[in-house]
Design a protein around this motif. Structure first.
Motif, mmCIF file in Angstrom:
data_model
loop_
_atom_site.group_PDB
_atom_site.id
_atom_site.type_symbol
_atom_site.label_atom_id
_atom_site.label_comp_id
_atom_site.label_asym_id
_atom_site.label_seq_id
_atom_site.Cartn_x
_atom_site.Cartn_y
_atom_site.Cartn_z
ATOM 1 N N VAL A 157 0.862 -1.185 0.000
ATOM 2 C CA VAL A 157 0.000 0.000 0.000
ATOM 3 C C VAL A 157 0.895 1.230 0.000
ATOM 4 O O VAL A 157 1.894 1.270 0.734
ATOM 5 C CB VAL A 157 -0.940 0.009 1.224
ATOM 6 C CG1 VAL A 157 -1.567 1.387 1.423
ATOM 7 C CG2 VAL A 157 -2.027 -1.036 1.073
ATOM 8 N N ALA A 158 0.539 2.226 -0.804
ATOM 9 C CA ALA A 158 1.259 3.499 -0.843
ATOM 10 C C ALA A 158 0.251 4.636 -0.778
ATOM 11 O O ALA A 158 -0.807 4.578 -1.410
ATOM 12 C CB ALA A 158 2.096 3.607 -2.121
ATOM 13 N N ASP A 159 0.572 5.667 -0.024
ATOM 14 C CA ASP A 159 -0.293 6.829 0.174
ATOM 15 C C ASP A 159 0.501 8.063 -0.238
ATOM 16 O O ASP A 159 1.405 8.499 0.474
ATOM 17 C CB ASP A 159 -0.714 6.902 1.644
ATOM 18 C CG ASP A 159 -1.617 8.090 1.960
ATOM 19 O OD1 ASP A 159 -1.880 8.901 1.053
ATOM 20 O OD2 ASP A 159 -2.045 8.219 3.117
ATOM 21 N N GLY A 160 0.169 8.607 -1.402
ATOM 22 C CA GLY A 160 0.934 9.707 -1.961
ATOM 23 C C GLY A 160 0.576 11.059 -1.378
ATOM 24 O O GLY A 160 -0.512 11.273 -0.858
ATOM 25 N N MET A 161 1.524 11.991 -1.503
ATOM 26 C CA MET A 161 1.319 13.361 -1.019
ATOM 27 C C MET A 161 2.078 14.312 -1.932
ATOM 28 O O MET A 161 3.028 13.927 -2.604
ATOM 29 C CB MET A 161 1.843 13.498 0.411
ATOM 30 C CG MET A 161 3.340 13.310 0.523
ATOM 31 S SD MET A 161 3.907 12.790 2.138
ATOM 32 C CE MET A 161 3.480 11.048 2.054
ATOM 33 N N GLY A 162 1.605 15.556 -1.975
ATOM 34 C CA GLY A 162 2.370 16.560 -2.711
ATOM 35 C C GLY A 162 1.619 17.233 -3.831
ATOM 36 O O GLY A 162 1.914 17.016 -5.002
ATOM 37 N N GLY A 163 0.628 18.036 -3.472
ATOM 38 C CA GLY A 163 -0.031 18.855 -4.480
ATOM 39 C C GLY A 163 -1.060 18.111 -5.301
ATOM 40 O O GLY A 163 -1.393 16.960 -5.046
#
Length: 234
Positions: free
Chosen positions: A32-38
């Motif tokens: 599982v990956a939870d992205g961030m950044g705009g």
């Protein structure tokens, strides 16, 4: 290994910046990956993290292989966010389980979580790389205060935000009937461990996964929600 996966953008976010991987045949890996950044960055970072796991397909299972893979993914995301102005500052959590014949290997960065449900008890086997996680570990706040802490979403370690990365790894035994849960914080921010344990105890794994999702959405669905639920074959 039986596996079920659920993902939902939630009730507030316009897009789903989570990503997940569920093994098909032979290569027994789950993540599982939870992205961030705009606006775009989170989508790109989490997708790059999941895509980068292909490096493990021909590797011998082990902690060093996981660290090498995480390092390569980190460098790729970091290089891209430095090269593309619209992606600057992007990063992602990444939590994986890699199954071998007699063990489960953990690789982990960020505040997505890995849980083990074994013989009626729930254990969190990953450590939150977050400000609130550090305050909990040092006893500054308790679990009740953590749920309302104003800076609970600040993470202290992410994939791609820096040129160097420290990755947590572990080798854990596996028993027939074990259930494992990988999930983003869109679930754990709203669903208590006691409820997670109850859902993982349900005989029907699909029903358990559906109820976990419903609980997170009913509690507000403030974030993207992703979960991968696994069971070791009996």
């Amino acid at each position: 290994m039986k596996a079920v996966m659920r993902t939902h953008p939630g009730k507030v976010r316009p897009s789903n910046q989570d990503a997940a991987y569920v093994s098909e045949q032979g290569f027994r890996l789950y993540a599982v990956a939870d992205g961030m950044g705009g606006h775009r960055g989170g989508d790109v970072a989490s997708a790059m993290a999941i895509e980068g796991l292909v490096q493990l397909q021909n590797a011998k299972p082990g902690e060093q292989a996981i660290r090498t893979c995480f390092s390569a993914i980190n460098q790729a995301i970091h290089d891209r966010q430095e090269a593309e102005e619209s992606l600057q500052g992007m990063g992602t959590t990444l939590t994986l389980l890699w199954e071998t014949d007699d063990s489960m290997l953990l690789g982990h960065v960020g505040d997505s979580r890995a849980y083990l449900y074994r013989q009626g008890r729930l254990y969190q086997v990953s450590r939150d790389h977050s400000l609130v996680g550090e305050l909990l570990r040092t006893g500054v706040i308790d679990k009740e205060a953590a749920r309302e802490y104003p800076y609970r979403h600040i993470i202290t370690r992410a994939v791609g935000t820096d040129s160097r990365l420290a990755c947590d790894t572990a080798v854990m035994d596996k028993l027939a009937g074990d259930r494992w849960l990988l999930c983003s914080d869109g679930l754990t921010d709203h669903v208590m461990d006691e409820e997670i344990q109850r859902c993982l105890a349900l005989e029907d794994m699909d029903a358990g996964a559906d109820e976990l999702m419903e609980l997170a959405l009913d509690a507000g669905g403030q974030d993207n929600i992703t979960l991968v639920l696994l069971e070791v074959s009996v």
